[in-house]
Design an enzyme around this catalytic site. Sequence first.
Site, short mmCIF file in Angstrom:
data_model
loop_
_atom_site.label_atom_id
_atom_site.label_comp_id
_atom_site.label_asym_id
_atom_site.label_seq_id
_atom_site.Cartn_x
_atom_site.Cartn_y
_atom_site.Cartn_z
N LYS A 139 0.78 -1.23 0.00
CA LYS A 139 0.00 0.00 0.00
C LYS A 139 0.82 1.29 0.00
CE LYS A 139 -3.49 -1.79 2.97
NZ LYS A 139 -4.79 -1.60 3.56
N GLU A 209 -1.42 -1.97 9.76
CA GLU A 209 -0.87 -1.02 8.78
C GLU A 209 -1.78 0.19 8.64
OE1 GLU A 209 0.66 -2.86 5.12
OE2 GLU A 209 1.08 -4.66 6.29
N HIS A 213 -1.35 4.73 9.66
CA HIS A 213 -1.71 5.94 8.89
C HIS A 213 -2.45 6.97 9.75
CE1 HIS A 213 -0.79 4.66 4.72
NE2 HIS A 213 -1.13 3.45 5.13
P1 NAD Z 1 -2.52 -11.17 8.25
O1 NAD Z 1 -1.94 -10.53 9.44
O2 NAD Z 1 -3.93 -11.68 8.35
O3 NAD Z 1 -1.61 -12.44 7.81
C1 NAD Z 1 -0.25 -12.33 7.62
C2 NAD Z 1 0.32 -13.73 7.31
O4 NAD Z 1 1.71 -13.58 6.98
C3 NAD Z 1 0.25 -14.72 8.46
O5 NAD Z 1 -0.10 -15.99 7.97
C4 NAD Z 1 1.70 -14.78 8.98
O6 NAD Z 1 2.03 -16.02 9.57
C5 NAD Z 1 2.46 -14.56 7.68
N1 NAD Z 1 3.82 -14.08 7.90
C6 NAD Z 1 4.23 -13.05 8.68
N2 NAD Z 1 5.58 -12.93 8.66
C7 NAD Z 1 6.02 -13.93 7.84
C8 NAD Z 1 7.31 -14.37 7.42
N3 NAD Z 1 8.42 -13.75 7.81
N4 NAD Z 1 7.39 -15.43 6.58
C9 NAD Z 1 6.28 -16.09 6.16
N5 NAD Z 1 5.03 -15.71 6.51
C10 NAD Z 1 4.90 -14.66 7.36
O7 NAD Z 1 -2.34 -10.21 6.98
P2 NAD Z 1 -3.50 -9.60 6.04
O8 NAD Z 1 -4.41 -8.77 6.86
O9 NAD Z 1 -4.04 -10.71 5.19
O10 NAD Z 1 -2.67 -8.55 5.11
C11 NAD Z 1 -1.64 -8.91 4.23
C12 NAD Z 1 -1.15 -7.68 3.47
O11 NAD Z 1 -2.10 -7.26 2.49
C13 NAD Z 1 -0.90 -6.46 4.34
O12 NAD Z 1 0.38 -5.93 4.04
C14 NAD Z 1 -1.99 -5.48 3.93
O13 NAD Z 1 -1.62 -4.13 4.03
C15 NAD Z 1 -2.19 -5.86 2.48
N6 NAD Z 1 -3.49 -5.41 1.96
C16 NAD Z 1 -3.52 -4.71 0.79
C17 NAD Z 1 -4.72 -4.24 0.28
C18 NAD Z 1 -4.78 -3.51 -1.02
O14 NAD Z 1 -5.87 -3.16 -1.48
N7 NAD Z 1 -3.67 -3.21 -1.68
C19 NAD Z 1 -5.91 -4.48 0.99
C20 NAD Z 1 -5.85 -5.21 2.16
C21 NAD Z 1 -4.63 -5.67 2.64
#
Ligand code: NAD
Length: 346
Positions: A139, A209, A213
């Site tokens: 993002k 995240e 902001h």
């Molecule tokens: P979450 O917290 O639900 O899950 C994160 C996952 O990553 C977990 O399974 C965790 O075990 C794993 N993880 C963490 N560190 C790790 C490592 N070093 N190695 C391997 N796996 C690891 O995350 P989420 O809420 O699904 O969000 C994921 C990302 O998507 C975030 O960065 C968020 O900002 C982004 N996102 C983007 C948009 C968009 O429109 N662009 C929208 C929503 C979320």
Amino acid sequence: MVEQYLAAPAIATTAAGQTAPIQVGVLGFGGLGQAASRVLAQKQEMRWVAAADQQGFVYNATGLNADACITTYRDRGSLGYLAAGGSLSPDSIAALIAQAPTVEGYFLALPNLPNTFMASVAQQFIQAGWRGVLVDAMKRTSAVEQLLDLADDLRSAGITYMTGCGATPGLLTAAAALAAQSYAEVHQVKITFGVGIANWEAYRATVREDIGHLPGYSVEQARQMTDAEVAALLDRTNGILTLENMEHADDIMLELAGICGRDRVTVGGVVDTRNPKKPLSTNVQVTGRTFEGKISTHTFTLGDETSMAANVCGPAFGYLKAGIQLHRRGIHGLFTAAEVMPQFVR
Ligand code: NAD
């Protein structure tokens, strides 16, 4: 056949003439990673074969079962406990890269915490000598800038990296790039998102995240907050996060695509962490001047029934398919959601 016009077939066909599914992996198995596994379960052109979380990974070239993986992750905390193909590892991404040779592309559904994490994962792929397609849904502008710095390294490594390919940045940025075509000059791109999720724990990284902001918070502060501290903050706001003038990469992506300066792009929204109903309709408004001198605004509004997961994972795999087509034609390096059209994954 459209394929005969392409320099190289975008989708490989087997000797029997059938289309071979693209073998894909998902890194991160939280809210978005699990949703991605459900999206892929309905696709014929892609086969989900690999995934990693913080403590382990799973790989099975014949395909993974989303229900079994989600159940194991929820009950035991890691995909590494899966009997078929699971392994626990403190360095799960590196271990998976080494053991999953058939994966052509990964969706990086990882937290970008700290703000340099995704760039470090990209470097890990480069150092491993891996070749293929990577897609992120990052993002922040400053996070995408770190990827820009890696563009040459990605190109020489033979990696096609698609950045900012979620909803915003992603789907809405691409919609803005399309809407801009009516204008001789683009004056403003205004993205307003509404997100509704039933509970914040389903999307911990997304919520952390977003907290980064808020006025008075940084990414680092949000990263260091305990779950109890996040819950206490959400108690004070009745579960609502209101975000304005966010540092969002839609701005740099539209600037790089030559559509308008980044100062003309604004992103804000409302996240309700206690109700799956969207607090407002997600939309992008693109205002500009036509060649005849008229000022007008195009508005693209997402259906309220579409979840954040649908609007992030759908585009992510659409860009993954587009990235595979580029990669198979020998086109490597860094691309954003504003410069390449996503392909629809059947
Ligand atoms: P979450 O917290 O639900 O899950 C994160 C996952 O990553 C977990 O399974 C965790 O075990 C794993 N993880 C963490 N560190 C790790 C490592 N070093 N190695 C391997 N796996 C690891 O995350 P989420 O809420 O699904 O969000 C994921 C990302 O998507 C975030 O960065 C968020 O900002 C982004 N996102 C983007 C948009 C968009 O429109 N662009 C929208 C929503 C979320």
